[in-house]
Design a protein around this motif. Sequence first.
Motif, PDB file in Angstrom:
ATOM      1  N   THR A   1      43.847  40.860  90.203  1.00 19.92           N
ATOM      2  CA  THR A   1      43.839  40.913  88.699  1.00 19.92           C
ATOM      3  C   THR A   1      44.936  42.010  88.264  1.00 19.92           C
ATOM      4  O   THR A   1      44.670  42.967  87.267  1.00 19.92           O
ATOM      5  CB  THR A   1      42.398  41.709  88.151  1.00 19.92           C
ATOM      6  N   ARG A   2      45.975  42.169  88.697  1.00 21.76           N
ATOM      7  CA  ARG A   2      47.025  42.893  88.494  1.00 21.76           C
ATOM      8  C   ARG A   2      48.187  42.416  87.318  1.00 21.76           C
ATOM      9  O   ARG A   2      48.844  43.350  86.819  1.00 21.76           O
ATOM     10  CB  ARG A   2      48.014  43.164  89.603  1.00 21.76           C
ATOM     11  N   ASP A   3      48.126  41.038  86.902  1.00 23.15           N
ATOM     12  CA  ASP A   3      49.028  40.695  85.890  1.00 23.15           C
ATOM     13  C   ASP A   3      48.302  41.603  84.493  1.00 23.15           C
ATOM     14  O   ASP A   3      47.326  42.016  84.409  1.00 23.15           O
ATOM     15  CB  ASP A   3      49.021  39.398  85.820  1.00 23.15           C
ATOM     16  N   ALA A   4      49.438  41.450  83.543  1.00 21.97           N
ATOM     17  CA  ALA A   4      49.096  42.098  82.342  1.00 21.97           C
ATOM     18  C   ALA A   4      47.717  41.430  81.588  1.00 21.97           C
ATOM     19  O   ALA A   4      47.052  42.304  81.006  1.00 21.97           O
ATOM     20  CB  ALA A   4      50.294  41.917  81.295  1.00 21.97           C
ATOM     21  N   ASP A   5      47.498  40.330  81.480  1.00 18.20           N
ATOM     22  CA  ASP A   5      46.600  39.490  80.853  1.00 18.20           C
ATOM     23  C   ASP A   5      45.120  39.980  81.766  1.00 18.20           C
ATOM     24  O   ASP A   5      44.036  40.460  80.829  1.00 18.20           O
ATOM     25  CB  ASP A   5      46.498  38.252  80.646  1.00 18.20           C
ATOM     26  N   ALA A   6      45.072  39.821  82.809  1.00 14.97           N
ATOM     27  CA  ALA A   6      43.858  40.235  83.567  1.00 14.97           C
ATOM     28  C   ALA A   6      43.737  41.504  83.222  1.00 14.97           C
ATOM     29  O   ALA A   6      42.374  42.059  83.201  1.00 14.97           O
ATOM     30  CB  ALA A   6      44.132  39.933  85.022  1.00 14.97           C
TER      31      ALA A   6
ATOM     32  N   ALA B   1      31.469  39.541  82.176  1.00 14.24           N
ATOM     33  CA  ALA B   1      31.953  40.130  83.206  1.00 14.24           C
ATOM     34  C   ALA B   1      31.697  39.459  84.433  1.00 14.24           C
ATOM     35  O   ALA B   1      32.886  39.515  85.298  1.00 14.24           O
ATOM     36  CB  ALA B   1      31.179  41.616  83.193  1.00 14.24           C
ATOM     37  N   THR B   2      30.694  38.793  84.924  1.00 12.89           N
ATOM     38  CA  THR B   2      30.506  37.822  85.886  1.00 12.89           C
ATOM     39  C   THR B   2      31.368  36.698  85.927  1.00 12.89           C
ATOM     40  O   THR B   2      31.919  36.449  86.801  1.00 12.89           O
ATOM     41  CB  THR B   2      28.904  37.645  86.174  1.00 12.89           C
ATOM     42  N   THR B   3      31.686  36.130  84.770  1.00 14.30           N
ATOM     43  CA  THR B   3      32.384  34.931  84.598  1.00 14.30           C
ATOM     44  C   THR B   3      34.025  35.251  85.014  1.00 14.30           C
ATOM     45  O   THR B   3      34.763  34.584  85.530  1.00 14.30           O
ATOM     46  CB  THR B   3      32.282  34.541  83.312  1.00 14.30           C
ATOM     47  N   ALA B   4      34.320  36.445  84.414  1.00 17.03           N
ATOM     48  CA  ALA B   4      35.749  36.997  84.861  1.00 17.03           C
ATOM     49  C   ALA B   4      35.800  37.002  86.340  1.00 17.03           C
ATOM     50  O   ALA B   4      36.896  36.941  86.590  1.00 17.03           O
ATOM     51  CB  ALA B   4      36.026  38.283  83.912  1.00 17.03           C
ATOM     52  N   LEU B   5      34.920  37.806  86.918  1.00 13.54           N
ATOM     53  CA  LEU B   5      34.966  37.960  88.163  1.00 13.54           C
ATOM     54  C   LEU B   5      35.012  36.659  88.840  1.00 13.54           C
ATOM     55  O   LEU B   5      35.830  36.480  89.908  1.00 13.54           O
ATOM     56  CB  LEU B   5      33.591  38.812  88.791  1.00 13.54           C
ATOM     57  N   LEU B   6      34.048  35.663  88.677  1.00 15.27           N
ATOM     58  CA  LEU B   6      34.298  34.448  89.271  1.00 15.27           C
ATOM     59  C   LEU B   6      35.663  33.741  89.275  1.00 15.27           C
ATOM     60  O   LEU B   6      36.044  33.158  89.974  1.00 15.27           O
ATOM     61  CB  LEU B   6      33.235  33.506  88.794  1.00 15.27           C
TER      62      LEU B   6
END
Length: 311
Positions: free
Chosen positions: A252-257, A303-308
């Motif tokens: 999750t290091r890119d700008a959008d993430a 939040a959980t969908t983003a993690l998945l």
Amino acid sequence: MSVSTGAFELASRIADEHLFPTSQDIDRSALVPRSRFEVLAESGLFGIAGPADFGHLDLDPAPARRVMAAIAGGCGATFFCWAQHHGVVRTVRSSPVEALRSSLLDELCSGTTIAGVAFAHLRRASRRAVTARRVRDGWSFDGLAPWATSWGIADVFAVAAESADGQVVWGLIPGAASPTVRPTALSLPVLSSTGTVALEFNGCVVGDESIIAIENAEAWRAADRHRAAMGQPAVLGVAERSIRLLETDDRTRDADATATVRSLRRQLVDAWRRDDALLAEAGTTVAAASAHRARCLDLGRRATTALLAAV
């Protein structure tokens, strides 16, 4: 450090070190093991609703919700059973039966005795799912409570039944099957280790010494609508765990993430600010609390969908 701050930090540490690392295994086990609750009991976290006069934490609603969210972010199954217990603590604490309070309250708050509860059927105002009928030296319970958690885990259960004259009778029964109490296990896709069952009562007599309280059914439903409108803080604990995992994941290091994660973090801070405000606000309406609950659930979903998606 205040008692509430210390309790939250303790709950967070237990969630990180003891609960979360094995949470998936616990969720898939037959029952949440007793050792899981012993960690919470040894830390005093079974007494968050217990009276300070007896050495328990007696947390106000806002800090108590923070502690509960922390545990929920560690292990959902453990939280589910542990959270039910506190409802029984509050019911026993406010009981007019002094003998019951003195014999049971300290055991509940220390975690020596674990309690479950069966009451959701009271929300079916159209009919009495579990009835209470006065008999000699007690009450007889009959009917079906379709949802009770911690069967096989809890030592005792607080069961709500409704009398013909519109009273809610709260009775305490052992957490074991008998000829008059028959459990039927429910198959759950998640949290199956919580011992969730339907309880059938067939002439289960609860003696007067085990009647916790008797209250007006309509008054109880009115109060319950306000309590339930806020919802459980568990969803914010799950959101917090998801966001923390996103913040520390190399994927999750890119700008959008990064922007997404920062936005979720800001929304979580705002959700807690709103949670505290509603609890402090006199006369909070059911509509306002329900709108907040919906926003929290939506945040938890995102939040959980983003993690998945990230992993």
